[in-house]
Design a protein around this motif. Structure first.
Motif, PDB file in Angstrom:
ATOM      1  N   THR A  44      75.387  10.807  58.769  1.00  0.00           N
ATOM      2  CA  THR A  44      74.915  12.164  59.048  1.00  0.00           C
ATOM      3  C   THR A  44      75.340  13.128  57.939  1.00  0.00           C
ATOM      4  O   THR A  44      74.535  13.917  57.436  1.00  0.00           O
ATOM      5  CB  THR A  44      75.465  12.652  60.396  1.00  0.00           C
TER       6      THR A  44
ATOM      7  N   LEU B 215      70.086  11.088  58.392  1.00  0.00           N
ATOM      8  CA  LEU B 215      70.020  11.239  59.844  1.00  0.00           C
ATOM      9  C   LEU B 215      69.287  10.091  60.511  1.00  0.00           C
ATOM     10  O   LEU B 215      69.693   9.627  61.584  1.00  0.00           O
ATOM     11  CB  LEU B 215      69.357  12.564  60.193  1.00  0.00           C
TER      12      LEU B 215
ATOM     13  N   ASP C 206      70.873   7.657  63.334  1.00  0.00           N
ATOM     14  CA  ASP C 206      70.266   7.447  64.648  1.00  0.00           C
ATOM     15  C   ASP C 206      70.089   5.965  64.959  1.00  0.00           C
ATOM     16  O   ASP C 206      70.386   5.500  66.073  1.00  0.00           O
ATOM     17  CB  ASP C 206      68.908   8.145  64.721  1.00  0.00           C
TER      18      ASP C 206
ATOM     19  N   ASN D  81      72.767  14.965  66.027  1.00  0.00           N
ATOM     20  CA  ASN D  81      71.770  14.669  64.988  1.00  0.00           C
ATOM     21  C   ASN D  81      70.444  15.358  65.278  1.00  0.00           C
ATOM     22  O   ASN D  81      69.808  15.928  64.382  1.00  0.00           O
ATOM     23  CB  ASN D  81      71.555  13.159  64.876  1.00  0.00           C
TER      24      ASN D  81
END
Length: 522
Positions: free
Chosen positions: A362, A367, A371, A394
């Motif tokens: 992150t 991102l 995830d 996020n």
């Protein structure tokens, strides 16, 4: 802010069950000493905390108190790095080891009693109940065990040792080491008040005998100064910078103080060197090289090595917080995290490794990769609700408020344990107020759910619970600052008033309860 939270200590859930606040001891199996015997050979005490202290006194043994939670990543870290080590298991025969899980009945009241808040916190007591020291968890396993041994051999509680040092009395080398490696982050003002921490550390660093102990104390001074708001005046930044460069250039000293360096790189450099200056560039370069050495050190745990990688990302962002990272660093981040993900098979170690790996991705601006990593872990983690909060964060960074709220809700619904559910519910409520302040119906529903949980939880107004409730109370009253949500607040206050009335008048919790959801005085 450290990615790893306070100190690194944990308890394998299958090895050490949560402390039962019962009237009598009820161990599953008994060792010759009468303590509960766990599969790994550690005689974890499972029973009334006062009975544990009585046992320690009767057998003239120190008592080791561990306070933690099943979900917390640093709490899980030690399961694969400390508590399963043969040398720790052998040392455990010299003290009475006690575990308090923050979600156990009555645990938060015990937290208030022992002044422990951060998960994890560990304290070593003398057999008579006096606190010897608070142990630092974020040092590597070898240093941790050395510090534990210092505590076990200590002739005086660290509070007395500190007073003697400040009074100019002569201390032994081991007494100075115990002061230098005291867990100041989890002190909770037991040795010094928060406003006195920096001057106390400065005094110790000045009078400590030259060598590794003085260096450790000087670095602790630098960390405290870098994190103090407002910034301290009359601080010799040039001298601190020179000493820091010496530490970074010496791999052994950098490794010994790894916990201070990896957790606060940007804060330290940002404090001692002006933005975009030649001294800052030199420090960043030296810091980065030292972190690369730590990242490559296979004697360190996977989490410790990733912490060094996180420090590199943090330093790369110091003057360009929103700018792109170099292609080389991005590739290094992806490769190291993929390698560590594949190599980490222990479910408890993964709770720590995946947490920091997700944060690194992150912070590096990856991102989507973060995830993917976090979502995959939801199927493997024993506490997946922890990672759902990272997924919410996020989504918030991407500007997807609906997805963020969805993850906050899922995390709350999946959370387990009264203290944990209260904390996760408060986080969900806070997220709603931030991201959808107009959604009165949903905010009111979640607020009522949180306070319903409070009404069903004995000891709901102690320690971490109290802090969570005070924060959520301020959040709700600020949300209604102009009175536009008064109807919702009246409903929630009525619910809380009913909870308060049911508490005994002499119970300290009652005044805490009655002080919540009150408009700020102007």
């Amino acid at each position: 802010m450290s990615l790893r939270t306070a100190a690194i200590v944990a308890l394998l859930i299958s090895v050490a069950p949560a402390l039962s606040i019962a009237a009598n001891l009820k161990p599953a199996t008994m060792s010759a000493s009468g303590q509960a015997k766990s599969p790994d050979g550690i005689a974890w005490y499972d029973g009334d905390i006062d009975a544990a202290f009585a046992y320690a006194k009767a057998h003239d043994k120190p008592l080791f108190l561990y306070w933690g939670a099943a979900w917390c990543p640093p709490c899980n870290q030690v399961k694969a790095t400390i508590f399963n080590r043969q040398d720790f298991i052998e040392r455990s025969g010299f003290f009475v080891p006690v575990h308090i899980d923050g979600d156990a009945p009555g645990a938060q009241k015990l937290g208030d009693r022992f002044k422990v808040r951060a998960y994890p916190t560990m304290i070593l007591f003398k057999s008579d109940g006096k606190e010897i020291t608070r142990l630092p968890g974020e040092v590597d396993a070898d240093r941790y065990l050395k510090t534990l041994t210092l505590g076990l051999n200590a002739n005086h509680p660290v509070k007395e040792t500190l007073a003697a040092a400040l009074a100019g009395k002569k201390l032994s080398a081991d007494e100075w080491r115990l002061l230098a490696f005291y867990s100041w982050e989890t002190d909770e003002q037991q040795l010094v008040g928060s406003s006195d921490l920096l001057p106390t550390l400065q005094r110790l660093a000045k009078i400590a005998p030259a060598g590794d102990t003085a260096t450790r104390l000087a670095l602790s001074v630098l960390v405290a100064a870098a994190n103090q708001k407002p910034e301290p005046v009359s601080f010799d930044k040039a001298a601190a910078s020179k000493q820091l460069m010496g530490v970074l250039a010496t791999p052994r000293i950098a490794r010994d103080n790894m916990d201070l360096l990896v957790n606060y790189p940007a804060e330290i450099v940002g404090f001692v060197a002006p933005p975009k200056s030649a001294p800052r560039a030199a420090l960043v370069l030296a810091f980065d090289k030292a972190m690369q050495v730590l990242d490559a050190d296979r004697r360190l745990s996977k989490t410790d090595r990733l912490s060094a990688l996180a420090a590199q990302v943090s330093l790369a962002r110091i003057d360009v917080p929103q700018g792109p990272l170099s292609a080389g660093l991005l590739q290094q981040v992806k490769a190291r995290i993929a390698e560590t993900d594949r190599a980490t098979t222990d479910v408890y170690e993964r709770q720590s490794v995946i947490n920091i790996a997700g944060h690194i991705l992150t912070d590096a601006g990856l991102l989507a990769e973060s995830d993917l990593l976090l979502k995959a872990e939801l199927q493997r983690s024993h506490s997946p609700y922890y990672f759902m909060l990272s997924l919410a964060s996020n989504a918030k960074k991407r500007g997807d408020n609906a997805a963020a709220i969805g993850w906050y809700e899922q995390a709350y619904q999946a959370s387990k344990g009264p203290a944990t559910r209260l904390q996760w519910g408060a986080t969900y409520l806070s997220g709603l107020i931030d991201l959808a302040p107009q959604d009165e119906a949903r905010i009111g529903s979640v607020a009522r759910s949180v306070f319903e949980q409070v009404g069903q939880t004995p000891g709901a107004f102690y320690e971490r619970n109290r802090s969570v409730l005070e924060r959520v109370s301020r959040k709700l009253t600020d949300w209604n600052k102009s009175g536009q949500h008064a109807a919702v607040l009246r409903s929630v206050r009525a619910q809380l008033d009913d909870v308060c009335r049911k508490l005994p008048a002499a119970d300290d919790q009652r005044s805490t309860c009655q002080g919540l959801l009150k408009p700020a005085k102007v």
